[in-house]
Design an enzyme around this catalytic site. Sequence first.
Site, PDB file in Angstrom:
ATOM      1  N   PHE A  32      -8.576 -10.911  56.619  1.00  0.00           N
ATOM      2  CA  PHE A  32      -9.182 -10.304  55.434  1.00  0.00           C
ATOM      3  C   PHE A  32     -10.541 -10.970  55.186  1.00  0.00           C
ATOM      4  CE2 PHE A  32      -9.372  -8.438  51.148  1.00  0.00           C
ATOM      5  CZ  PHE A  32      -8.902  -7.170  51.445  1.00  0.00           C
ATOM      6  N   GLY A  36     -17.789 -15.481  53.223  1.00  0.00           N
ATOM      7  CA  GLY A  36     -17.551 -16.887  53.499  1.00  0.00           C
ATOM      8  C   GLY A  36     -17.154 -17.102  54.951  1.00  0.00           C
ATOM      9  N   HIS A  37     -16.221 -16.279  55.433  1.00  0.00           N
ATOM     10  CA  HIS A  37     -15.853 -16.349  56.849  1.00  0.00           C
ATOM     11  C   HIS A  37     -17.048 -16.004  57.730  1.00  0.00           C
ATOM     12  CE1 HIS A  37     -11.869 -15.291  54.909  1.00  0.00           C
ATOM     13  NE2 HIS A  37     -11.542 -16.376  55.588  1.00  0.00           N
ATOM     14  N   LYS A 148     -15.048 -24.887  50.709  1.00  0.00           N
ATOM     15  CA  LYS A 148     -14.268 -24.497  49.525  1.00  0.00           C
ATOM     16  C   LYS A 148     -12.879 -25.116  49.588  1.00  0.00           C
ATOM     17  CE  LYS A 148     -12.645 -20.255  48.934  1.00  0.00           C
ATOM     18  NZ  LYS A 148     -11.189 -20.396  48.619  1.00  0.00           N
ATOM     19  N   VAL A 175     -19.577 -20.215  49.964  1.00  0.00           N
ATOM     20  CA  VAL A 175     -20.330 -18.980  49.753  1.00  0.00           C
ATOM     21  C   VAL A 175     -19.828 -18.350  48.464  1.00  0.00           C
ATOM     22  CG1 VAL A 175     -20.891 -16.696  50.662  1.00  0.00           C
ATOM     23  CG2 VAL A 175     -20.701 -18.652  52.213  1.00  0.00           C
TER      24      VAL A 175
END
Length: 280
Positions: A32, A36-37, A148, A175
């Site tokens: 998902f 950020g990824h 994070k 992010v």
Amino acid sequence: MKIATTVLETRNTVKNWRKEGYTVGLVPTMGFLHEGHASLIKKCREQNDKVVVSVFVNPTQFGPNEDLEAYPRDLEKDKALCESLGADLIFHPEPSEMYKNPKTYMNIEGLSDNLCGKSRPIHFKGVCTVVSKLFNIVSPDRAYFGQKDAQQLAIIKKMVQDMNFDVEVVGCPIVREEDGLAKSSRNTYLSDEERKAALCLSKSVKKGMEIIKEGISAKEVLDEMKKVINQEPLAKIDYVSMVDSLTMEDVETVDRDVLVAMAVYIGKTRLIDNFSFEVK
């Protein structure tokens, strides 16, 4: 871009790359994928000849009452993002491929006792186990993790050091959405009202960053941060803590490099955020 669902296929692909002299980077994810990824994949693409993204919702890091079944999944969207960013391989195994009546797990002492480990006691055992398996399967030169999940990052760095994994662990910045909310797959759980309420986390982080300084007491910083969160009726604090950046142990005064981290429930959704402060 190739999709592999088995350990053997993934290993053989990487072995062939190695024969060609390519360097390999790994981005472990639970899918998902969001921006950020994407930032991790971009950094991996910059620093390596070949990029592997694992997409695997790891059952061993979920407790019995957590959101394993509800965790969001969208492999087609993940494929499109990975391909657009130049990934070479997605490793997308079934749980049965990764865990065949397992009797061996990777555990870590001390660093997992505080923060998220306190309320999720099996979580980091599962994280360390699956990451160590991914390292053994992919044998990457570098692996990329978001800041994070700061406690996770510290734990993985220590695991790599202790177990002599031949991999460089690269931490990448948080992010955020335009309004400050840290990107998370779990943000999709939030209703419109909860989405607005969730901004109390980033506002609390901003407050903490404004007032923290060398020599200030942890209590003074944390009290002000908690005030920000407690002004939001939909928010329920799991923890807001200041810890040593290396040991993850609570500190009373800012006299070393620290991590200030939080977990907050917005409705039923548990969100995390943090910032680090370095003593000059």
